[in-house]
Design a protein around this motif. Structure first.
Motif, PDB file in Angstrom:
ATOM      1  N   GLU A 137       4.647 -27.958  62.262  1.00  0.00           N
ATOM      2  CA  GLU A 137       5.039 -26.978  63.191  1.00  0.00           C
ATOM      3  C   GLU A 137       6.674 -26.719  62.804  1.00  0.00           C
ATOM      4  O   GLU A 137       6.971 -25.367  62.832  1.00  0.00           O
ATOM      5  CB  GLU A 137       5.092 -27.412  64.528  1.00  0.00           C
ATOM      6  CG  GLU A 137       3.791 -27.559  65.290  1.00  0.00           C
ATOM      7  CD  GLU A 137       3.056 -26.119  65.195  1.00  0.00           C
ATOM      8  OE1 GLU A 137       3.636 -25.293  65.922  1.00  0.00           O
ATOM      9  OE2 GLU A 137       1.890 -26.108  64.590  1.00  0.00           O
ATOM     10  N   GLU A 138       7.349 -27.363  62.607  1.00  0.00           N
ATOM     11  CA  GLU A 138       8.795 -27.230  62.146  1.00  0.00           C
ATOM     12  C   GLU A 138       8.930 -26.442  60.750  1.00  0.00           C
ATOM     13  O   GLU A 138       9.818 -25.510  60.478  1.00  0.00           O
ATOM     14  CB  GLU A 138       9.650 -28.564  62.043  1.00  0.00           C
ATOM     15  CG  GLU A 138      10.857 -28.414  61.452  1.00  0.00           C
ATOM     16  CD  GLU A 138      11.855 -28.124  62.642  1.00  0.00           C
ATOM     17  OE1 GLU A 138      13.133 -28.005  62.485  1.00  0.00           O
ATOM     18  OE2 GLU A 138      11.410 -28.320  63.808  1.00  0.00           O
ATOM     19  N   ALA A 139       8.054 -26.553  60.070  1.00  0.00           N
ATOM     20  CA  ALA A 139       8.038 -25.885  58.616  1.00  0.00           C
ATOM     21  C   ALA A 139       7.482 -24.327  58.853  1.00  0.00           C
ATOM     22  O   ALA A 139       8.065 -23.424  58.105  1.00  0.00           O
ATOM     23  CB  ALA A 139       6.983 -26.195  57.664  1.00  0.00           C
ATOM     24  N   ARG A 198      10.153 -22.908  49.690  1.00  0.00           N
ATOM     25  CA  ARG A 198      10.595 -21.679  50.725  1.00  0.00           C
ATOM     26  C   ARG A 198       9.574 -20.822  50.638  1.00  0.00           C
ATOM     27  O   ARG A 198       9.774 -19.721  51.473  1.00  0.00           O
ATOM     28  CB  ARG A 198      12.165 -21.446  50.467  1.00  0.00           C
ATOM     29  CG  ARG A 198      12.984 -22.480  50.750  1.00  0.00           C
ATOM     30  CD  ARG A 198      13.229 -23.127  52.082  1.00  0.00           C
ATOM     31  NE  ARG A 198      13.702 -24.126  52.205  1.00  0.00           N
ATOM     32  CZ  ARG A 198      14.025 -24.896  53.204  1.00  0.00           C
ATOM     33  NH1 ARG A 198      13.455 -24.822  54.272  1.00  0.00           N
ATOM     34  NH2 ARG A 198      14.974 -25.873  53.136  1.00  0.00           N
ATOM     35  N   CYS A 199       8.521 -20.913  49.949  1.00  0.00           N
ATOM     36  CA  CYS A 199       7.408 -19.895  49.795  1.00  0.00           C
ATOM     37  C   CYS A 199       6.394 -20.011  50.909  1.00  0.00           C
ATOM     38  O   CYS A 199       6.051 -21.248  51.451  1.00  0.00           O
ATOM     39  CB  CYS A 199       6.787 -19.656  48.263  1.00  0.00           C
ATOM     40  SG  CYS A 199       8.009 -19.384  47.166  1.00  0.00           S
ATOM     41  N   PRO A 200       5.623 -19.006  51.303  1.00  0.00           N
ATOM     42  CA  PRO A 200       4.702 -19.038  52.517  1.00  0.00           C
ATOM     43  C   PRO A 200       3.347 -19.909  51.883  1.00  0.00           C
ATOM     44  O   PRO A 200       3.206 -20.116  50.580  1.00  0.00           O
ATOM     45  CB  PRO A 200       4.184 -17.562  52.695  1.00  0.00           C
ATOM     46  CG  PRO A 200       5.370 -16.808  52.191  1.00  0.00           C
ATOM     47  CD  PRO A 200       6.117 -17.542  51.091  1.00  0.00           C
ATOM     48  N   ALA A 201       2.911 -20.612  52.653  1.00  0.00           N
ATOM     49  CA  ALA A 201       1.714 -21.573  52.214  1.00  0.00           C
ATOM     50  C   ALA A 201       0.576 -20.566  51.612  1.00  0.00           C
ATOM     51  O   ALA A 201       0.688 -19.365  51.818  1.00  0.00           O
ATOM     52  CB  ALA A 201       0.925 -21.846  53.598  1.00  0.00           C
ATOM     53  N   PRO A 202      -0.044 -21.251  50.610  1.00  0.00           N
ATOM     54  CA  PRO A 202      -0.793 -20.323  49.455  1.00  0.00           C
ATOM     55  C   PRO A 202      -1.788 -19.701  50.179  1.00  0.00           C
ATOM     56  O   PRO A 202      -2.445 -18.853  49.723  1.00  0.00           O
ATOM     57  CB  PRO A 202      -1.092 -21.392  48.462  1.00  0.00           C
ATOM     58  CG  PRO A 202      -1.094 -22.879  49.117  1.00  0.00           C
ATOM     59  CD  PRO A 202       0.266 -22.417  50.195  1.00  0.00           C
ATOM     60  N   ALA A 210       6.911 -30.673  55.009  1.00  0.00           N
ATOM     61  CA  ALA A 210       5.683 -29.975  54.784  1.00  0.00           C
ATOM     62  C   ALA A 210       5.655 -29.251  53.280  1.00  0.00           C
ATOM     63  O   ALA A 210       6.744 -28.608  53.034  1.00  0.00           O
ATOM     64  CB  ALA A 210       5.364 -28.969  55.779  1.00  0.00           C
ATOM     65  N   CYS A 211       4.884 -29.486  52.484  1.00  0.00           N
ATOM     66  CA  CYS A 211       4.961 -28.565  51.308  1.00  0.00           C
ATOM     67  C   CYS A 211       3.656 -28.004  50.606  1.00  0.00           C
ATOM     68  O   CYS A 211       2.609 -28.413  51.324  1.00  0.00           O
ATOM     69  CB  CYS A 211       5.080 -29.901  49.976  1.00  0.00           C
ATOM     70  SG  CYS A 211       6.698 -30.780  50.138  1.00  0.00           S
ATOM     71  N   CYS A 212       3.611 -27.254  49.931  1.00  0.00           N
ATOM     72  CA  CYS A 212       2.466 -26.395  49.400  1.00  0.00           C
ATOM     73  C   CYS A 212       1.746 -27.341  48.411  1.00  0.00           C
ATOM     74  O   CYS A 212       2.652 -28.410  47.940  1.00  0.00           O
ATOM     75  CB  CYS A 212       3.039 -25.177  48.760  1.00  0.00           C
ATOM     76  SG  CYS A 212       4.043 -25.354  47.276  1.00  0.00           S
ATOM     77  N   PRO A 213       0.726 -27.209  48.015  1.00  0.00           N
ATOM     78  CA  PRO A 213      -0.043 -28.245  47.234  1.00  0.00           C
ATOM     79  C   PRO A 213       0.682 -28.644  45.772  1.00  0.00           C
ATOM     80  O   PRO A 213       1.006 -29.572  45.460  1.00  0.00           O
ATOM     81  CB  PRO A 213      -1.387 -27.688  46.857  1.00  0.00           C
ATOM     82  CG  PRO A 213      -1.685 -26.843  48.344  1.00  0.00           C
ATOM     83  CD  PRO A 213      -0.426 -26.446  48.496  1.00  0.00           C
TER      84      PRO A 213
END
Length: 294
Positions: free
Chosen positions: A213-215, A223-227, A258-261
């Motif tokens: 939620e924080e991300a 800093r890119c949107p989730a894929p 929270a990170c993208c894959p």
């Protein structure tokens, strides 16, 4: 002409070629020769390669239908006169039934040496050979594809359910085939399952939920949107422990991002993962640099 490779990926000096025939293919193995007229020896790995070919074809369930000497002199004779029959073996032969391929190779050598033997001559046991193989799958493959398949190990690294062992076997397999053409592995049509009891960390779902939620749908590393979005419409991000739990890191929001894959994998496997870890800590205010605990 093609060259085979052993189980370690090392080249064997033994040229061969493939010709497609009805119900299968012909494997033509070039003869071995010594140095003559300043020329270096040729196909010095003849015997070793023959054993390797027999073993690999056996693993694929092939049948040896016919065996002929294919030397220049032999090819002047009618086909039926070019045939040789290794003592102790009956053709057609399911190669898997031979089991001792070195013994079979020696029998082929004796039969080859006896072919066209002149008086007071021991005969050449390493003549050019034509092995006629029966194999139904050949109808769907080109001669080049079959040649590449036989050049490489049919199966060296065995399947495993252990993640660490799988990663190690993948790396060994990649090193073996890197830089040269390799036939696609057959793989598993039916994948077996296994039940195991393993140690797993008991994660706090509240921590995961809070970090996600924080991300707010953006990777806290790049800093890119989730894929992409999950089936429930939520942005897909993974929660990464900045100091891994296996290194004594806590399961707290101060140690989770929270990170993208892609970034998640980089933080685990990039050679510069330590500098990436410190960069992540510096860019996200809540994160702390927890010490490594043995």
């Amino acid at each position: 002409m093609h060259t085979p490779y052993d189980e370690n990926g090392d080249e064997i000096d033994a040229k061969y070629s493939i010709e497609i025939v009805r119900d299968g293919f012909d494997l033509i193995i070039e003869s071995q020769g010594g140095s003559t007229g300043g020329r270096p020896p040729r196909n010095t790995g003849y015997a070793r390669a023959l054993v390797l070919h027999l073993r690999r074809m056996a693993e694929l369930g092939m049948i040896l239908d016919d065996l002929q000497v294919a030397s220049t002199e032999a090819m002047k004779r009618p086909e039926k006169e070019r045939k040789i029959r290794p003592d102790g073996y009956t053709l057609p032969l399911e190669l898997a039934a031979a089991s001792d391929f070195e013994k079979f190779r020696l029998a082929i050598g004796r039969a080859s040496a006896a072919f066209g033997r002149k008086k007071d001559s021991g005969g050449n046991p390493t003549k050019k050979l034509r092995l006629r193989m029966r194999w139904s799958d050949a109808s769907t493959m080109s001669a080049n594809s079959i040649a590449i398949m036989l050049a490489n190990s049919v199966s060296t690294e065995k399947p495993t359910a252990d993640r660490k062992e799988l990663a190690e076997r993948v790396e060994r397999a990649r090193k073996r085939i890197r830089g040269r053409k390799a036939a696609p592995p057959r793989g598993q049509d039916t994948v077996p399952r296994t039940s195991t009891i393993s140690d797993r960390y008991i994660r706090d779902p509240e921590v995961i939920a809070w970090v996600l939620e924080e991300a707010a749908g953006k990777c806290e590393h790049c800093r890119c949107p989730a894929p992409f979005k999950r089936v429930d419409g939520e942005p897909f991000l993974e929660v990464h422990h900045v100091r891994p739990l296996g290194e004594g890191g806590p399961d707290t929001t101060e140690n989770a991002a929270a990170c993208c894959p892609n970034c998640h994998r980089r933080l685990h496997f990039d050679p510069a993962k330590e500098s990436l870890r410190l960069k992540l800590i510096a860019s996200v205010k809540r994160l702390k640099d927890f010490p490594h605990k043995a």
